[in-house]
Design a protein around this motif. Structure first.
Motif, PDB file in Angstrom:
ATOM      1  N   THR A   7       0.885  -1.174  -0.298  1.00  0.00           N
ATOM      2  CA  THR A   7       0.021   0.059   0.054  1.00  0.00           C
ATOM      3  C   THR A   7       1.061   1.318  -0.191  1.00  0.00           C
ATOM      4  O   THR A   7       0.715   1.939  -0.526  1.00  0.00           O
ATOM      5  N   SER A   8       1.924   1.423   0.690  1.00  0.00           N
ATOM      6  CA  SER A   8       2.985   2.546   0.927  1.00  0.00           C
ATOM      7  C   SER A   8       3.317   2.576  -0.756  1.00  0.00           C
ATOM      8  O   SER A   8       3.628   3.662  -1.041  1.00  0.00           O
ATOM      9  N   LEU A   9       3.773   1.528  -1.239  1.00  0.00           N
ATOM     10  CA  LEU A   9       4.378   1.662  -2.698  1.00  0.00           C
ATOM     11  C   LEU A   9       3.286   2.123  -3.662  1.00  0.00           C
ATOM     12  O   LEU A   9       3.522   2.944  -4.487  1.00  0.00           O
ATOM     13  N   LEU A  10       1.932   1.794  -3.513  1.00  0.00           N
ATOM     14  CA  LEU A  10       0.724   2.251  -4.219  1.00  0.00           C
ATOM     15  C   LEU A  10       0.787   3.848  -4.050  1.00  0.00           C
ATOM     16  O   LEU A  10       0.485   4.488  -5.086  1.00  0.00           O
ATOM     17  N   ASN A  11       0.773   4.075  -2.895  1.00  0.00           N
ATOM     18  CA  ASN A  11       0.591   5.542  -2.520  1.00  0.00           C
ATOM     19  C   ASN A  11       1.694   6.532  -3.108  1.00  0.00           C
ATOM     20  O   ASN A  11       1.577   7.605  -3.545  1.00  0.00           O
ATOM     21  N   THR A  24      -0.351   6.859 -16.955  1.00  0.00           N
ATOM     22  CA  THR A  24      -0.298   5.459 -16.975  1.00  0.00           C
ATOM     23  C   THR A  24       0.904   5.359 -16.153  1.00  0.00           C
ATOM     24  O   THR A  24       1.877   6.028 -15.549  1.00  0.00           O
ATOM     25  N   THR A  25       0.868   3.741 -15.527  1.00  0.00           N
ATOM     26  CA  THR A  25       2.194   3.323 -14.463  1.00  0.00           C
ATOM     27  C   THR A  25       2.345   2.014 -15.176  1.00  0.00           C
ATOM     28  O   THR A  25       1.587   1.105 -15.651  1.00  0.00           O
ATOM     29  N   ILE A  26       3.706   1.889 -15.431  1.00  0.00           N
ATOM     30  CA  ILE A  26       4.297   0.407 -15.722  1.00  0.00           C
ATOM     31  C   ILE A  26       5.530   0.340 -14.673  1.00  0.00           C
ATOM     32  O   ILE A  26       6.268   1.043 -14.553  1.00  0.00           O
ATOM     33  N   VAL A  27       5.184  -0.867 -13.956  1.00  0.00           N
ATOM     34  CA  VAL A  27       6.377  -1.264 -13.006  1.00  0.00           C
ATOM     35  C   VAL A  27       7.223  -2.282 -13.548  1.00  0.00           C
ATOM     36  O   VAL A  27       6.498  -3.375 -13.889  1.00  0.00           O
ATOM     37  N   GLY A  28       8.316  -2.079 -13.670  1.00  0.00           N
ATOM     38  CA  GLY A  28       9.501  -3.151 -14.132  1.00  0.00           C
ATOM     39  C   GLY A  28      10.156  -3.814 -12.630  1.00  0.00           C
ATOM     40  O   GLY A  28      10.601  -3.344 -11.966  1.00  0.00           O
ATOM     41  N   MET A  29       9.917  -5.184 -12.874  1.00  0.00           N
ATOM     42  CA  MET A  29      10.495  -5.950 -11.821  1.00  0.00           C
ATOM     43  C   MET A  29      11.664  -6.845 -12.359  1.00  0.00           C
ATOM     44  O   MET A  29      11.607  -7.613 -13.306  1.00  0.00           O
ATOM     45  N   GLU A  30      12.831  -7.107 -11.619  1.00  0.00           N
ATOM     46  CA  GLU A  30      13.811  -8.360 -12.040  1.00  0.00           C
ATOM     47  C   GLU A  30      13.509  -9.377 -11.284  1.00  0.00           C
ATOM     48  O   GLU A  30      13.028  -9.694 -10.131  1.00  0.00           O
ATOM     49  N   PRO A  31      13.026 -10.262 -12.016  1.00  0.00           N
ATOM     50  CA  PRO A  31      12.533 -11.613 -11.495  1.00  0.00           C
ATOM     51  C   PRO A  31      13.627 -12.359 -10.890  1.00  0.00           C
ATOM     52  O   PRO A  31      13.872 -13.742 -11.363  1.00  0.00           O
ATOM     53  N   THR A  32      14.249 -12.155  -9.820  1.00  0.00           N
ATOM     54  CA  THR A  32      15.233 -12.842  -9.320  1.00  0.00           C
ATOM     55  C   THR A  32      14.888 -13.293  -7.921  1.00  0.00           C
ATOM     56  O   THR A  32      14.004 -12.512  -7.186  1.00  0.00           O
ATOM     57  N   GLY A  33      14.883 -14.432  -7.504  1.00  0.00           N
ATOM     58  CA  GLY A  33      14.445 -14.931  -6.263  1.00  0.00           C
ATOM     59  C   GLY A  33      12.911 -15.160  -6.497  1.00  0.00           C
ATOM     60  O   GLY A  33      12.371 -15.127  -7.511  1.00  0.00           O
ATOM     61  N   HIS A  34      12.101 -15.194  -5.215  1.00  0.00           N
ATOM     62  CA  HIS A  34      10.543 -15.236  -5.517  1.00  0.00           C
ATOM     63  C   HIS A  34       9.999 -14.213  -4.686  1.00  0.00           C
ATOM     64  O   HIS A  34       8.712 -13.999  -4.704  1.00  0.00           O
ATOM     65  N   TYR A  35      10.618 -13.086  -4.287  1.00  0.00           N
ATOM     66  CA  TYR A  35      10.077 -11.907  -3.732  1.00  0.00           C
ATOM     67  C   TYR A  35       9.114 -11.113  -4.486  1.00  0.00           C
ATOM     68  O   TYR A  35       8.626 -10.373  -3.954  1.00  0.00           O
ATOM     69  N   TRP A  36       9.460 -11.384  -5.785  1.00  0.00           N
ATOM     70  CA  TRP A  36       8.678 -10.090  -6.696  1.00  0.00           C
ATOM     71  C   TRP A  36       7.185 -10.767  -6.938  1.00  0.00           C
ATOM     72  O   TRP A  36       6.436  -9.998  -7.486  1.00  0.00           O
ATOM     73  N   VAL A  44      -0.911  -6.120 -10.002  1.00  0.00           N
ATOM     74  CA  VAL A  44      -2.079  -6.248 -11.196  1.00  0.00           C
ATOM     75  C   VAL A  44      -3.255  -6.305 -10.845  1.00  0.00           C
ATOM     76  O   VAL A  44      -4.092  -5.675 -11.445  1.00  0.00           O
ATOM     77  N   LYS A  45      -3.659  -6.666  -9.478  1.00  0.00           N
ATOM     78  CA  LYS A  45      -5.204  -6.625  -9.121  1.00  0.00           C
ATOM     79  C   LYS A  45      -5.290  -5.130  -8.715  1.00  0.00           C
ATOM     80  O   LYS A  45      -6.477  -4.773  -8.796  1.00  0.00           O
ATOM     81  N   GLN A  46      -4.479  -4.349  -8.431  1.00  0.00           N
ATOM     82  CA  GLN A  46      -4.670  -2.764  -8.564  1.00  0.00           C
ATOM     83  C   GLN A  46      -4.662  -2.116  -9.742  1.00  0.00           C
ATOM     84  O   GLN A  46      -4.468  -0.898  -9.935  1.00  0.00           O
ATOM     85  N   ASN A  47      -4.502  -2.816 -11.068  1.00  0.00           N
ATOM     86  CA  ASN A  47      -4.763  -2.458 -12.416  1.00  0.00           C
ATOM     87  C   ASN A  47      -3.520  -1.566 -12.563  1.00  0.00           C
ATOM     88  O   ASN A  47      -3.282  -0.674 -13.423  1.00  0.00           O
ATOM     89  N   ILE A  48      -2.330  -1.925 -11.965  1.00  0.00           N
ATOM     90  CA  ILE A  48      -1.015  -1.492 -12.459  1.00  0.00           C
ATOM     91  C   ILE A  48      -0.541  -2.528 -13.394  1.00  0.00           C
ATOM     92  O   ILE A  48      -0.331  -3.820 -13.013  1.00  0.00           O
ATOM     93  N   ASP A  49       0.270  -1.926 -14.358  1.00  0.00           N
ATOM     94  CA  ASP A  49       0.940  -2.881 -15.457  1.00  0.00           C
ATOM     95  C   ASP A  49       2.277  -3.290 -14.951  1.00  0.00           C
ATOM     96  O   ASP A  49       2.982  -2.438 -14.357  1.00  0.00           O
ATOM     97  N   VAL A  50       2.656  -4.501 -14.938  1.00  0.00           N
ATOM     98  CA  VAL A  50       4.025  -5.040 -14.478  1.00  0.00           C
ATOM     99  C   VAL A  50       4.646  -5.761 -15.468  1.00  0.00           C
ATOM    100  O   VAL A  50       3.881  -6.511 -16.187  1.00  0.00           O
ATOM    101  N   VAL A  51       6.002  -5.496 -15.491  1.00  0.00           N
ATOM    102  CA  VAL A  51       6.655  -6.092 -16.756  1.00  0.00           C
ATOM    103  C   VAL A  51       8.163  -6.671 -15.944  1.00  0.00           C
ATOM    104  O   VAL A  51       8.308  -6.139 -14.792  1.00  0.00           O
ATOM    105  N   THR A  52       8.469  -7.771 -16.421  1.00  0.00           N
ATOM    106  CA  THR A  52       9.809  -8.113 -15.789  1.00  0.00           C
ATOM    107  C   THR A  52      10.771  -7.834 -16.921  1.00  0.00           C
ATOM    108  O   THR A  52      10.770  -7.575 -17.941  1.00  0.00           O
TER     109      THR A  52
END
Length: 75
Positions: A7-11, A24-36, A44-52
């Motif tokens: 929630t803090s990140l979304l705010n 618009t918002t696109i969040v890029g994430m490194e798919p390292t480990g399982h934390y992401w 995605v449930k908050q309607n934010i586009d996520v890409v690796t």
């Protein structure tokens, strides 16, 4: 990696969008480990586009920008 942090990140994202007048918002994430994974699903449930993004490309881009291999910087 919990609801409060998500929630803090979304705010923060909403604040930045307002400050920069962005639509618009696109969040890029490194798919390292399982934390992401949990954050990715939550965004995605908050309607934010996520890409690796490929960790190798992130590292190369960072090194090209400041020529330091450290992971403890603001980037």
């Amino acid at each position: 990696n919990n609801e409060e942090g998500f929630t803090s990140l979304l705010n923060w994202i909403k604040e930045l969008k307002h400050m920069k007048n962005l639509d618009t918002t696109i969040v890029g994430m490194e798919p390292t480990g399982h934390y992401w994974i949990n954050l990715s699903k939550w965004l995605v449930k908050q309607n934010i586009d996520v890409v690796t993004v490929n960790p190798h490309h992130v590292k190369r881009n960072k090194e090209n920008r400041d020529n330091t291999p450290s992971k403890s910087d603001k980037k």
